[in-house]
Enzyme design. Structure first.
Site, short mmCIF file in Angstrom:
data_model
loop_
_atom_site.label_atom_id
_atom_site.label_comp_id
_atom_site.label_asym_id
_atom_site.label_seq_id
_atom_site.Cartn_x
_atom_site.Cartn_y
_atom_site.Cartn_z
N THR A 20 0.81 -1.23 0.00
CA THR A 20 0.00 0.00 0.00
C THR A 20 0.84 1.28 0.00
O THR A 20 0.30 2.35 0.27
CB THR A 20 -0.93 0.04 1.23
OG1 THR A 20 -0.11 0.07 2.41
CG2 THR A 20 -1.86 -1.14 1.29
N ASP A 53 -0.23 -5.03 3.72
CA ASP A 53 0.92 -4.41 4.38
C ASP A 53 0.84 -2.89 4.27
O ASP A 53 0.70 -2.34 3.18
CB ASP A 53 2.22 -4.88 3.69
CG ASP A 53 3.45 -4.23 4.29
OD1 ASP A 53 3.84 -4.61 5.41
OD2 ASP A 53 4.01 -3.30 3.66
N TYR A 58 3.50 5.71 5.66
CA TYR A 58 2.93 5.90 4.32
C TYR A 58 1.84 6.96 4.36
O TYR A 58 0.84 6.82 5.08
CB TYR A 58 2.34 4.59 3.77
CG TYR A 58 3.36 3.47 3.60
CD1 TYR A 58 4.73 3.69 3.66
CD2 TYR A 58 2.94 2.16 3.37
CE1 TYR A 58 5.65 2.66 3.50
CE2 TYR A 58 3.84 1.11 3.20
CZ TYR A 58 5.20 1.38 3.27
OH TYR A 58 6.11 0.35 3.11
N GLN A 169 10.84 -8.63 6.62
CA GLN A 169 10.39 -8.01 5.37
C GLN A 169 11.60 -7.39 4.67
O GLN A 169 12.30 -6.56 5.26
CB GLN A 169 9.32 -6.94 5.63
CG GLN A 169 8.77 -6.40 4.31
CD GLN A 169 7.59 -5.46 4.42
OE1 GLN A 169 7.50 -4.50 3.68
NE2 GLN A 169 6.65 -5.74 5.33
N TYR A 197 9.20 -7.26 -0.40
CA TYR A 197 8.67 -5.96 -0.85
C TYR A 197 9.30 -5.54 -2.18
O TYR A 197 10.34 -6.07 -2.56
CB TYR A 197 8.77 -4.90 0.24
CG TYR A 197 10.08 -4.22 0.53
CD1 TYR A 197 10.69 -3.33 -0.36
CD2 TYR A 197 10.69 -4.38 1.76
CE1 TYR A 197 11.86 -2.66 -0.05
CE2 TYR A 197 11.88 -3.73 2.09
CZ TYR A 197 12.46 -2.87 1.17
OH TYR A 197 13.62 -2.21 1.48
N LEU A 200 8.02 -6.29 -7.87
CA LEU A 200 8.07 -5.97 -9.31
C LEU A 200 9.10 -4.86 -9.56
O LEU A 200 9.03 -4.16 -10.57
CB LEU A 200 6.68 -5.55 -9.81
CG LEU A 200 5.61 -6.65 -9.67
CD1 LEU A 200 4.22 -6.12 -9.96
CD2 LEU A 200 5.92 -7.82 -10.60
P1 NAP Z 1 6.22 -3.02 -6.52
O1 NAP Z 1 5.05 -3.66 -5.91
O2 NAP Z 1 7.39 -3.84 -6.90
O3 NAP Z 1 5.80 -2.19 -7.83
C1 NAP Z 1 4.68 -1.37 -7.89
C2 NAP Z 1 4.60 -0.89 -9.32
O4 NAP Z 1 4.35 -2.01 -10.17
C3 NAP Z 1 3.49 0.10 -9.54
O5 NAP Z 1 3.99 1.08 -10.44
C4 NAP Z 1 2.41 -0.72 -10.21
O6 NAP Z 1 1.67 0.04 -11.13
C5 NAP Z 1 3.22 -1.76 -10.95
N1 NAP Z 1 2.46 -3.01 -11.10
C6 NAP Z 1 1.72 -3.65 -10.16
N2 NAP Z 1 1.17 -4.76 -10.68
C7 NAP Z 1 1.57 -4.82 -11.97
C8 NAP Z 1 1.31 -5.73 -13.02
N3 NAP Z 1 0.54 -6.80 -12.85
N4 NAP Z 1 1.88 -5.47 -14.24
C9 NAP Z 1 2.66 -4.40 -14.43
N5 NAP Z 1 2.95 -3.50 -13.47
C10 NAP Z 1 2.39 -3.71 -12.24
O7 NAP Z 1 6.80 -1.80 -5.61
P2 NAP Z 1 6.51 -1.22 -4.18
O8 NAP Z 1 5.21 -0.50 -4.12
O9 NAP Z 1 7.76 -0.49 -3.82
O10 NAP Z 1 6.47 -2.46 -3.20
C11 NAP Z 1 5.29 -3.12 -2.82
C12 NAP Z 1 4.96 -2.91 -1.36
O11 NAP Z 1 6.04 -3.28 -0.51
C13 NAP Z 1 4.73 -1.44 -0.97
O12 NAP Z 1 3.51 -0.96 -1.44
C14 NAP Z 1 4.88 -1.51 0.52
O13 NAP Z 1 3.71 -2.03 1.13
C15 NAP Z 1 6.05 -2.50 0.67
N6 NAP Z 1 7.37 -1.81 0.78
C16 NAP Z 1 8.04 -1.93 1.97
C17 NAP Z 1 9.28 -1.33 2.13
C18 NAP Z 1 10.02 -1.49 3.43
O14 NAP Z 1 10.97 -0.73 3.67
N7 NAP Z 1 9.64 -2.41 4.26
C19 NAP Z 1 9.87 -0.57 1.09
C20 NAP Z 1 9.18 -0.48 -0.11
C21 NAP Z 1 7.94 -1.12 -0.25
P3 NAP Z 1 0.20 0.63 -10.76
O15 NAP Z 1 0.36 1.31 -9.45
O16 NAP Z 1 -0.07 1.51 -11.91
O17 NAP Z 1 -0.76 -0.52 -10.67
#
Ligand code: NAP
Length: 372
Positions: A20, A53, A58, A169, A197, A200
């Site tokens: 999220t 998550d 955030y 994580q 995390y 993608l």
């Molecule tokens: P991610 O999930 O790797 O990538 C998100 C991106 O991928 C968005 O631009 C999304 O586009 C795109 N996407 C999603 N599904 C897709 C699909 N089926 N085909 C093509 N593109 C797709 O990156 P993230 O948001 O950094 O990581 C995910 C989660 O991990 C976060 O939201 C957060 O909850 C957690 N996180 C935790 C930490 C930590 O320090 N613990 C750090 C970073 C992230 P759209 O939005 O246009 O759908």
């Protein structure tokens, strides 16, 4: 949807959950798309992505409020994971942060409460003591650490009530596979869940196969998209749950179906080989630190040492960890054209790690980097 157990508990969680970050804003609150986000999260829950998550950081807490709205009426169907920020790591700060998160989420118990980043200014034992208290009071069911080392997990393990520590994580994608060296084997061995995390690579992998590696062809062979193939590859290991973030319905639907097929051993190995981590050592003076996407970036060593953005851990604190032998993820850079003909790179991930490395080695040691 394939499920697995959260750590060594009996609590089932899906192999694919919901990230999220960005929902409700990034570093500040943005309520302009709340209704859309609530509907989308509900759709995700409907599709079986019942592990959500979020974090107090955030959208300055607003992401938790949006999640809270989305789960109203569905509380028993979801496992809610949230995180407290490193600035809130002392005993009393953790207790206060948990109470505020529960209020924003509208719940009387957080299923999984995670330390977002270790804070070197607070002994981890103190932070864990507060988490133990929350578990004992029933305000938190399970505890996890994020962006931590195996050493910190072991310390937490020894201080927490039995079996309440369940997860680590970490960043894990085809473009960032450092976890395979220590964290993943540790989780596998101890029965912890590795919550992956940015699976993608923040959208760098998913829609298309930019490297032209044959991933699209392989995805077509399985009748899936590249994103689905990648998520399936990551969750091949029973202890991994991925938390992709999607802000459109098509992505959400795609991701929810990414556990419904199997990859042959041959193709699994082929993907592993195609995306083998290529870590190079690059002299730090060849790397340009640009102010990308309006984020707070230090442009000079002096600024990094001053740490006026109050980043925790600061570059200086992180440099001490480097000198103590802590293993950090490689930074990510992109090669850029330099008119002088010299190799030149732009930093795309690892702002604090870059300056920490420069401080630790006084700019004299090349830094481990992945060129993207
Ligand atoms: P991610 O999930 O790797 O990538 C998100 C991106 O991928 C968005 O631009 C999304 O586009 C795109 N996407 C999603 N599904 C897709 C699909 N089926 N085909 C093509 N593109 C797709 O990156 P993230 O948001 O950094 O990581 C995910 C989660 O991990 C976060 O939201 C957060 O909850 C957690 N996180 C935790 C930490 C930590 O320090 N613990 C750090 C970073 C992230 P759209 O939005 O246009 O759908």
């Amino acid at each position: 949807m394939k499920t697995r157990k959260l750590g060594r508990t009996r609590q089932p969680i899906p192999a694919i959950g919901l990230g999220t970050m960005g929902i409700g804003g990034y570093s500040t609150k943005d309520a302009s798309k709340d209704d859309e986000a609530v509907n989308l999260l509900r759709k995700g829950i409907d599709l079986g992505m019942t592990f959500i998550d979020t974090a107090e950081g955030y959208g300055a807490g607003h992401s938790e409020e949006v999640v809270g709205r989305a789960i109203r009426g569905f509380r028993n169907q979801v496992v809610i994971a949230t995180k407290f920020s490193p600035e809130n790591s002392t005993f009393h700060e953790v207790l206060g942060a948990a109470r505020r998160s529960m209020e924003r989420l509208g719940v009387d118990c957080i299923d999984l409460y995670q330390a977002h980043w270790p804070n070197p200014r607070v002994p981890i034992q103190e932070t864990i003591k507060a988490l133990s208290r929350l578990v004992q009071e029933g305000a938190v069911r399970y505890v996890g650490l994020s962006n931590c080392s195996v050493r910190e997990m072991k310390l937490a393990e020894s201080c927490l009530p039995r079996d309440s520590l369940v997860s680590m994580q970490q960043e894990y994608s085809l473009l960032e596979r450092t976890v395979e060296l220590q964290s993943l084997p540790f989780c596998r061995h101890r029965g912890y869940t590795l919550i992956a995390y940015s699976p993608l690579a923040q959208g760098m992998i998913g829609g298309e196969d930019r490297r032209g590696t044959g991933l699209s062809e392989m995805a077509r062979h399985y009748g899936v998209t590249v994103a689905q193939l990648v998520l399936r590859w990551l969750t091949h290991d029973e202890c991994v749950t991925v938390i992709p973030k999607a802000s459109n319905l098509a992505h959400m639907e795609e991701n929810s179906a990414a556990s419904d097929f199997s990859i042959s051993k041959r193709d699994y190995d082929r993907i592993a080989e195609l995306y083998k981590m290529d870590i190079r050592r690059i002299p730090t003076d060849l790397i340009r630190v640009a102010d990308d996407a309006g984020r707070s970036v230090y442009r000079s060593l002096k600024e990094a040492i001053e740490n006026r953005y109050h980043i925790v851990p600061s570059p200086v604190e992180l440099s001490e960890q480097i000198l103590a032998g802590e293993m950090l993820k490689p930074i990510k850079v992109r090669q850029v054209n330099d008119p002088s003909g010299r190799d030149s790179y732009q930093l795309i991930d690892g702002r604090t790690r870059y300056w920490a490395w420069v401080i630790a080695h006084e700019g004299q040691q090349p830094i481990p980097a992945i060129v993207q």
